[in-house]
Scaffold this motif. Sequence first.
Motif, PDB file in Angstrom:
ATOM      1  N   THR A  25     109.811  35.474  16.579  1.00 50.99           N
ATOM      2  CA  THR A  25     110.158  36.693  17.308  1.00 50.99           C
ATOM      3  C   THR A  25     110.821  37.693  16.366  1.00 50.99           C
ATOM      4  OG1 THR A  25     110.410  35.404  19.313  1.00 50.99           O
ATOM      5  CG2 THR A  25     111.377  37.603  19.300  1.00 50.99           C
ATOM      6  N   ALA A  26     111.704  37.189  15.517  1.00 53.62           N
ATOM      7  CA  ALA A  26     112.327  38.076  14.528  1.00 53.62           C
ATOM      8  C   ALA A  26     111.271  38.614  13.566  1.00 53.62           C
ATOM      9  CB  ALA A  26     113.431  37.328  13.771  1.00 53.62           C
ATOM     10  N   ARG A  28     106.503  30.546  29.313  1.00 53.12           N
ATOM     11  CA  ARG A  28     107.196  31.828  29.376  1.00 53.12           C
ATOM     12  C   ARG A  28     107.582  32.340  27.999  1.00 53.12           C
ATOM     13  NH1 ARG A  28     112.869  33.144  31.888  1.00 53.12           N
ATOM     14  NH2 ARG A  28     112.663  35.404  32.092  1.00 53.12           N
ATOM     15  N   LYS A  29     108.044  31.431  27.141  1.00 50.29           N
ATOM     16  CA  LYS A  29     108.433  31.862  25.799  1.00 50.29           C
ATOM     17  C   LYS A  29     107.230  32.405  25.043  1.00 50.29           C
ATOM     18  CE  LYS A  29     112.377  28.840  25.401  1.00 50.29           C
ATOM     19  NZ  LYS A  29     113.414  29.874  25.398  1.00 50.29           N
ATOM     20  N   LEU A  64     109.871  29.533  17.451  1.00 50.09           N
ATOM     21  CA  LEU A  64     109.631  30.681  18.330  1.00 50.09           C
ATOM     22  C   LEU A  64     110.694  31.750  18.125  1.00 50.09           C
ATOM     23  CD1 LEU A  64     108.343  28.888  21.504  1.00 50.09           C
ATOM     24  CD2 LEU A  64     107.303  30.919  20.524  1.00 50.09           C
ATOM     25  N   THR A  65     111.914  31.324  17.855  1.00 49.89           N
ATOM     26  CA  THR A  65     112.993  32.274  17.578  1.00 49.89           C
ATOM     27  C   THR A  65     112.702  33.025  16.285  1.00 49.89           C
ATOM     28  OG1 THR A  65     114.473  30.649  18.604  1.00 49.89           O
ATOM     29  CG2 THR A  65     115.503  32.485  17.437  1.00 49.89           C
ATOM     30  N   SER A  72     106.283  35.757  26.376  1.00 51.35           N
ATOM     31  CA  SER A  72     107.244  36.768  25.932  1.00 51.35           C
ATOM     32  C   SER A  72     106.985  37.168  24.483  1.00 51.35           C
ATOM     33  CB  SER A  72     108.683  36.239  26.091  1.00 51.35           C
ATOM     34  OG  SER A  72     108.953  35.948  27.443  1.00 51.35           O
ATOM     35  N   LEU A  73     106.747  36.182  23.618  1.00 52.18           N
ATOM     36  CA  LEU A  73     106.443  36.496  22.219  1.00 52.18           C
ATOM     37  C   LEU A  73     105.146  37.288  22.128  1.00 52.18           C
ATOM     38  CD1 LEU A  73     106.866  36.284  19.157  1.00 52.18           C
ATOM     39  CD2 LEU A  73     105.752  34.047  19.225  1.00 52.18           C
ATOM     40  N   ILE A 106     103.925  39.349  24.307  1.00 54.66           N
ATOM     41  CA  ILE A 106     104.199  40.727  24.734  1.00 54.66           C
ATOM     42  C   ILE A 106     104.960  41.470  23.634  1.00 54.66           C
ATOM     43  CG2 ILE A 106     105.547  42.125  26.361  1.00 54.66           C
ATOM     44  CD1 ILE A 106     104.825  39.951  28.505  1.00 54.66           C
ATOM     45  N   ILE A 107     106.016  40.842  23.124  1.00 56.99           N
ATOM     46  CA  ILE A 107     106.863  41.511  22.124  1.00 56.99           C
ATOM     47  C   ILE A 107     106.088  41.810  20.842  1.00 56.99           C
ATOM     48  CG2 ILE A 107     108.788  41.025  20.529  1.00 56.99           C
ATOM     49  CD1 ILE A 107     110.331  39.936  22.952  1.00 56.99           C
TER      50      ILE A 107
END
Lengths: 452, 452
Positions: free
Chosen positions: A84-85, A111-112, A80-81, A115-116, A118-119
Amino acid sequence: MTTADHGRQLHLNAFLMNTGHHEASWRLPESDPYAHVELDHYVHLARIAERGTFDSLFLADGPQLWGNIAQRPAGALEPLTLLTALATATRDIGLIATASTSYNSPYNLARKFASLDIISGGRAGWNIVTTAGAEAARNFGLDAEPAHAERYARAGEFLDVALKLWDSWEDDAIVGDKASGVWGDDAKVHPPRHRGTYFSVEGALNVPRSPQGYPLLVQAGSSEDGKTFAARYAEAVFTAQQTLADAQAFYADLKSRTRQAGRDPEHIKVLPGIVPVIGSTQAEARAHEQVLEEHIVHTHGVQRLEQLLQLEPGTLELDARLPADLPPESAIEGARSRYTLVVELARRERLTVRQLIGRLGGGRGHLTFAGTPEQVADAIESWFTQGAADGFNIMPAVLPSGLDAFVDHVVPLLRARGLLRTEYGPRTTLRERYGLPRPANQYVTAPAPVLV
Amino acid sequence: MTTADHGRQLHLNAFLMNTGHHEASWRLPESDPYAHVELDHYVHLARIAERGTFDSLFLADGPQLWGNIAQRPAGALEPLTLLTALATATRDIGLIATASTSYNSPYNLARKFASLDIISGGRAGWNIVTTAGAEAARNFGLDAEPAHAERYARAGEFLDVALKLWDSWEDDAIVGDKASGVWGDDAKVHPPRHRGTYFSVEGALNVPRSPQGYPLLVQAGSSEDGKTFAARYAEAVFTAQQTLADAQAFYADLKSRTRQAGRDPEHIKVLPGIVPVIGSTQAEARAHEQVLEEHIVHTHGVQRLEQLLQLEPGTLELDARLPADLPPESAIEGARSRYTLVVELARRERLTVRQLIGRLGGGRGHLTFAGTPEQVADAIESWFTQGAADGFNIMPAVLPSGLDAFVDHVVPLLRARGLLRTEYGPRTTLRERYGLPRPANQYVTAPAPVLV
């Protein structure tokens, strides 16, 4: 020009794994042994996949260090990290991360992903896994892995909770009325108040509903439990199939189970994995494959095979076949469908342990296909048009070169045949790329009729 | 030119919170009520902070939806996810995320921070919180929040496990020897094999050791338990102090405790929070503040104050003072140091509930300072040079305008006084920005002497 209106479209997912899916890929002169922790490597791969107008890219994962780090690149950036990048370095491609229902909390994970989503502007996908193996269990306070059935029971409840959390804000819950000082409409927030067997989760998520409502739900287990789970929840399924007949049977079975679960079978996309090894001639492709096989360290392969088959160390002999008295799939608590696939492959093709390791080295049981671009495109088209696949999980043996070769040489053929979009067109969500509807919010019902 | 060689340097952290730290900031005409879920808003803020050569930026968090969404912007992107996206949009600034030791697993969290540290080139920081409140507990299977002391006991063990995980790969564990087929040196991987009160974690982390070894460890609780924890683990501390005398006492106490814990007191940086409200004259600054106060909805403030003070709803009256018979800090199981700060502020300044809400509305107990750029710079310099601070946690009342004003008008003064770097210079880690050494690996010892 997009080809979305030219009939049924192929869906392509790029399965990214450090220097490639072949276990010896890191030993090639072109490969970077540190690639698995280099953001630039993954950005480069993601951009190649976008050049090929893939629907999505995908990162596998497990919360443990596999085996001995002497053997091959081990460990990975948390998916997930990393995704996101990659979200900020790409524009159109979907971003699918593996995460475990056995070793996460629904609140944190929901939530993660929100968030991803949305981002990334609605490009998130979740490959739902239950995580086999005692190694992972022992990193989370358990002594042994939970039984297969229990892992799936927990996964089902995890999904139910996650769906409640993702729906806990209605899409229009934010009002933003500065004049009156009312920011949100509290009546449009729905705390799950869930009390179940594995989880108790009281409150609403602390992120508004995301562009897709929730991430695309992906699943990859092909055991009985896995298929039942997929029929209920999954919108895309990654699967390992070695023959057209097996792939057709799996495809028909999963579509039928999905219909029985009360869902539209069009709303689950089946993507077998394929390891393409591409050459300008078949001989050149076969030579590429040969080089990779020669770099396999067989003693490591024997260890891993013994682990998968739950055999004592030292049981297997390199130039003999598998023992005849292996246990049935139902006795396996680990990665059940993978176990069966490997045993059936070895028996069907009468492979020695050495040959089996060579075959598994390329794609860990996924179909390895060495050939010219035309031959690869033909294989893809044939599975796609004969009821075996809605698309493919592309697993290059060597990265980035294998993905480059696929995009430069196979993708143009698929486009020319009208099977694949030629450009992305307007920005849209991952779910729309896969031709799936945005899910309704379970808490929003049609207004009750007014009684007069 | 950097000013690193001009004597003791000020450390600045930008505490980012949607439209600003003032609870009514979202109601201003300039504010975007959706800012809290917009990546571009945060990218913009991060770049302003980089323009001001801040050491770091910071996101607070709690795994629950606070109160009623009618009152003010609620929810937020998950901080580690958002910081990863910001990592790719920035070059030099440190990235500090809050994460809870009560509602995470050490294996998952250690891996996420290691991944962010790798992706950001060594710019990750972790604000360690134990998470007060029953709302969060009920999202993770508990009926009530764990007792204050137990939360801190768990936090201590969490840190011990996380440190073992971050050290579980020696820095040079990857060999990458293609010729022999040896990728890593298994003797340089050290599984924690931890069995404790709260956690059992067997295996090594599945990410190599990151550029900083592990993220900068930050802490913000100022209770007795919090200070003991900080003295043992923290490298930077965020704190809310209302007066120079209080800040000096806190600073001296924490440095002394750190020395007593066997650590160098230079290796813990104390950063009080300050809410600067900047005007070209003091009157203009005060007018900005006035506009914000007028936008506070007091009924909401009363509800939140009653919750913090653990009073029955309806106890407080807007134009009366706090009741005389409030319980002692030790009876509070929630956010203990915040409780004491608020009660002391109200008593010291003899504030009515309405006045207290106005004061808390700006920075939730942090020092609000309305004045000209010179006055703000003077206040910062005075605390910095008089043993009250190693730097500041800058909490603009309104974002982005308040951060812009600080960077455009206060930062140049701090630079002219030789207190703040004028440029970042070569890329480096967050820990180096704060003047802290890279931590040694606990599993690496000097080689044993060779006996001849």
